[in-house]
Design a protein around this motif. Structure first.
Motif, PDB file in Angstrom:
ATOM      1  N   UNK A 291     -89.420   8.671 -41.527  1.00 51.37           N
ATOM      2  CA  UNK A 291     -88.055   8.465 -41.034  1.00 51.37           C
ATOM      3  C   UNK A 291     -87.948   8.735 -39.541  1.00 51.37           C
ATOM      4  N   UNK A 294     -89.650   5.964 -37.528  1.00 53.33           N
ATOM      5  CA  UNK A 294     -88.753   4.814 -37.417  1.00 53.33           C
ATOM      6  C   UNK A 294     -87.651   5.106 -36.384  1.00 53.33           C
ATOM      7  N   UNK A 300     -95.705   3.333 -37.143  1.00 57.92           N
ATOM      8  CA  UNK A 300     -95.977   3.744 -38.522  1.00 57.92           C
ATOM      9  C   UNK A 300     -97.364   4.362 -38.602  1.00 57.92           C
ATOM     10  N   UNK A 329     -86.249  11.191 -50.229  1.00 58.67           N
ATOM     11  CA  UNK A 329     -85.931  10.096 -49.300  1.00 58.67           C
ATOM     12  C   UNK A 329     -87.123   9.830 -48.378  1.00 58.67           C
ATOM     13  N   UNK A 332     -89.783   7.822 -50.447  1.00 55.49           N
ATOM     14  CA  UNK A 332     -89.534   6.384 -50.564  1.00 55.49           C
ATOM     15  C   UNK A 332     -89.673   5.700 -49.200  1.00 55.49           C
ATOM     16  N   UNK A 336     -92.156   2.566 -48.269  1.00 49.14           N
ATOM     17  CA  UNK A 336     -91.675   1.395 -47.522  1.00 49.14           C
ATOM     18  C   UNK A 336     -92.501   1.191 -46.254  1.00 49.14           C
ATOM     19  N   UNK A 339     -95.875  -0.267 -46.792  1.00 49.67           N
ATOM     20  CA  UNK A 339     -95.880  -1.698 -47.117  1.00 49.67           C
ATOM     21  C   UNK A 339     -95.854  -2.541 -45.838  1.00 49.67           C
ATOM     22  N   UNK A 340     -95.094  -2.085 -44.862  1.00 51.44           N
ATOM     23  CA  UNK A 340     -95.087  -2.790 -43.577  1.00 51.44           C
ATOM     24  C   UNK A 340     -96.462  -2.645 -42.903  1.00 51.44           C
ATOM     25  N   UNK A 342     -99.238  -2.330 -44.394  1.00 54.11           N
ATOM     26  CA  UNK A 342    -100.124  -3.222 -45.149  1.00 54.11           C
ATOM     27  C   UNK A 342    -100.047  -4.643 -44.576  1.00 54.11           C
ATOM     28  N   UNK A 353     -98.557   3.991 -53.354  1.00 52.78           N
ATOM     29  CA  UNK A 353     -97.805   3.908 -54.602  1.00 52.78           C
ATOM     30  C   UNK A 353     -96.835   5.087 -54.649  1.00 52.78           C
ATOM     31  N   UNK A 354     -95.801   4.915 -55.464  1.00 57.09           N
ATOM     32  CA  UNK A 354     -94.836   6.003 -55.564  1.00 57.09           C
ATOM     33  C   UNK A 354     -95.504   7.286 -56.071  1.00 57.09           C
TER      34      UNK A 354
ATOM     35  N   UNK B  85     -93.403  -0.873 -56.973  1.00 59.53           N
ATOM     36  CA  UNK B  85     -94.765  -0.976 -56.459  1.00 59.53           C
ATOM     37  C   UNK B  85     -95.267  -2.422 -56.513  1.00 59.53           C
ATOM     38  N   UNK B 294     -88.408  -4.224 -47.477  1.00 61.25           N
ATOM     39  CA  UNK B 294     -89.416  -3.166 -47.512  1.00 61.25           C
ATOM     40  C   UNK B 294     -89.962  -2.999 -48.927  1.00 61.25           C
ATOM     41  N   UNK B 297     -92.320  -5.398 -50.174  1.00 63.36           N
ATOM     42  CA  UNK B 297     -93.412  -5.638 -49.223  1.00 63.36           C
ATOM     43  C   UNK B 297     -93.342  -7.039 -48.638  1.00 63.36           C
ATOM     44  N   UNK B 336     -83.736   0.938 -38.282  1.00 67.09           N
ATOM     45  CA  UNK B 336     -85.144   1.350 -38.372  1.00 67.09           C
ATOM     46  C   UNK B 336     -86.065   0.132 -38.399  1.00 67.09           C
ATOM     47  N   UNK B 340     -89.238  -1.279 -35.697  1.00 64.24           N
ATOM     48  CA  UNK B 340     -90.616  -1.682 -36.011  1.00 64.24           C
ATOM     49  C   UNK B 340     -90.840  -3.123 -35.549  1.00 64.24           C
TER      50      UNK B 340
END
Lengths: 431, 431
Positions: A291, A294, A300, A329, A332, A336, A339-340, A342, A353-354, B85, B294, B297, B336, B340
């Motif tokens: 957070x 960002x 990241x 928070x 999560x 997120x 994933x960006x 990635x 993964x969560x 996921x 997000x 993905x 945010x 990015x």
């Protein structure tokens, strides 16, 4: 029989924890046997020998490990959500340093710090690693508040003796003597709350200051926290200030502040491969604060690279650059962000993964405190009791209920918090 | 005098709104004069002619325009926070379509939809644009619920007649006749709640279906919503399905579904320059859903490019791919994400300021409803009364208090909601 088990407490409910990053363990209607402050075992059927112990039955509720926050600036609490249209260095100058300077007055600390401890409690953060300000009295006050609360914490008086405004810069000698005073007074005052050596970051710490702090850490076996490679502007500045050094990490390393005692480095957005390897080798923890990264437009952190190379990673809210006190928070947000990353890495750095970020926000950071962050035997019983009925059907797997709670639950769903076997009651919001 | 002003209500408080994306207007202890459903004026000093009107004084509280959500899937509500996921196409197959298919039974809609309307109310979303499911009866039920609630909404029965599982695919003829039935029954039933033409997206809509829906939109003057360019896999699939078309947008355009009536396209992550120009020219709204993008993905919509080219942009939660119902959470996620994007674009696409996303989540999306989303004269009085004392000192500018509320406030700080001049009371969570 009863005497032998007089310190035993048994808790029943739907248990979820992560013994390792790749293993989320769930048990419906399971039993957690707790002896004084720590877990004895987790059982689907209560063993014969505990049959006479009282069972606290939490019914449909989830029992999770408490959340662990590896990076939190207590004196920035009142600034959450302010000034976030800026990057790191101007944000420090215009918002953060002026706010932190107010903690010169103990009376201001007495207004704000109880709110900090209350907010951590409210959000289920049972252990945290805290930057205070440069001010000795306010820092001691915060240490005392944590001790009174029953929550676990490392609290550091910040050191900074160069490149910052007059109203907050320290005299090096005084910075060191006050740090030593706190270490001596608080190192053995509480099993749950300890001081930590806290040079702010290289740009604001002179070489002699860093050298002495490294020596204090070794001599007094005090843990260490700082920042590294949060923002490109900061990384460039460090290069200018230390042209003699090969990289940012090696500056801390040279002065005994990089794993010589257990160490947390917050952010790690721009570390080189070599620095990451040094972190892994030296056992330096990375506190991932998505957070904040960002909000200050830093970037990241490539968390997957750190994990693949064996670095210990935990999560940080980084209040006040991070606006939210809640570790779910941050979990999560970490998913997120990954994933960006990635996508940015042409799909080479696999998203988190969560279940992985749940580990990072419990045992991943908890390891810094010792056996903390899971319900394995001998681990401190740090737990949250979560009533998630308001979030929808309970006709889901425990993994799905965890996932849903982390994404859409909040403090309202936390019914109880335990730290080291004791229920932690609501702290006062005012001094 | 009294007769002349018998429909006048005066509200006093700390007013913040955005007449345009580059202008946040604030007024401390200001007066909003409301005539029936809409704003007459905003005054620092109450004009003489209103001196005899009753004043509702909200004291220290903030008065903000209600939040506007341009993209929300009501039948995915119970899936918030689950299955995240995954990417778009597997997520649709494994989580979304099975959940949506349950709305074949009106009884399931009666269980879930009251929770949806309640959640929107709770989070201060006074106007929303909703995807229902393919099911006629559940969709009508949702329209009726909104009408009863007093909230504003467009609600669309989804159309999809190809490339989706048997348990949810529609017969094209029935899809059209049911859509028409709803349009005829609901177009003039309520000034605040209206049906909307809702082809799911190109991959699941045959050409004849799209053609007929475009004709319905024109003939009945019904607005349109769909999805575009959310995920790279989806964009590639559309290219395969329609090799004859130059791009994704031109398919909708060809069949009268791209601005021929006011149109919202959700996501817009991968649109080409040419498509963006067509959106600007045709007045097509982009619904920016950063949380959903997000979570699946997908990537980050280059919002700045759309704004620079004159496209109307609003915000969407995209529940359930987006996990949060709160538009302020989407506003901060949008800031945010834009930071990015700024880094990814070598600092060419300037980050969104908080004031800009506040505009997007109020008047930016509100324009789709007409004069909605600000307190300018003749605008519908859609308002939220926010008590932010719990968040810290009130000794800040109103801009800072807005910023802090958007970052760290939540539904607990919303005391009242007004839509078109009427206070909206809490809807029932069960049918």
């Amino acid at each position: 029989m009863i005497n032998e088990h007089k310190h035993i407490q048994v808790y029943k409910g739907n248990i979820v924890h992560s013994p390792s990053i790749d293993r989320l363990e769930t048990m419906e209607n399971g039993y957690l046997v707790v002896n004084k402050d720590s877990v004895t075992g987790m059982y689907q059927k209560l063993p014969e020998k505990y049959q006479n112990c009282a069972v606290r039955d939490f019914g449909h509720r989830l029992i999770l490990p408490g959340f662990v926050d590896l990076h939190f600036h207590a004196p920035q609490f009142a600034n959450r959500g302010l000034g976030l249209d800026k990057e790191l260095l101007p944000w420090l100058e215009e918002y953060t340093f002026p706010e932190e300077s107010k903690f010169k007055n103990l009376s201001y600390a007495k207004e704000i710090y109880p709110q900090v401890v209350h907010a951590l409690w409210k959000n289920g953060t049972t252990r945290s690693v805290i930057f205070a300000s440069v001010h000795k009295d306010s820092t001691k006050y915060l240490l005392d508040l944590f001790i009174d609360s029953g929550l676990g914490a490392f609290v550091g008086k910040v050191n900074m003796d160069r490149n910052c405004p007059d109203f907050i810069v320290e005299d090096s000698t005084q910075s060191l003597s006050e740090t030593l005073e706190i270490i001596e007074e608080y190192s053995n005052k509480s099993p749950l709350v300890r001081p930590i050596i806290t040079p702010r970051f290289v740009p604001t710490c002179s070489v002699p200051l860093m050298e002495k702090l490294g020596a204090f850490a070794m001599d007094h076996k005090v843990f260490i926290q700082s920042h590294i490679s949060e923002n490109q502007g900061e990384v460039d500045w460090v290069k200018e200030l230390h042209p003699e050094s090969v990289d940012y990490a090696s500056i801390y390393d040279q002065y005994g502040l990089f794993g010589h005692q257990p160490t947390i480095m917050a952010h790690c957005v721009f570390n080189t491969e070599k620095e990451i390897q040094l972190m892994a080798k030296s056992g330096v923890y990375a506190a991932h604060c998505p957070n904040a990264n960002y909000n200050l437009a830093s970037g990241i952190m490539p968390v997957r690279s750190f994990l693949d190379k064996g670095v210990s990673v935990g999560l940080g809210t980084d209040v006040g650059a991070g606006h939210q006190v809640s570790i779910p928070k941050v979990m999560t947000a970490a998913v997120q962000a990954s994933k960006i990353k990635w996508l940015e890495s042409n799909k080479t750095l696999e998203p988190l993964k969560l279940a992985e970020v749940f580990y990072l926000g419990t045992k991943g950071g908890g390891k810094f405190f010792g056996k903390v962050g899971s319900f394995e035997p001998d681990y401190a019983f740090d737990a949250l009791i979560i009533d998630d009925r308001e979030l929808g059907t309970l006709d889901l797997s425990l993994t799905e209920r965890l996932e849903r709670y982390l994404y859409i639950g909040d403090d309202r769903h936390i019914e109880k918090r335990y730290v080291a076997g004791k229920e932690v009651s609501e702290p006062k919001k005012t001094s």
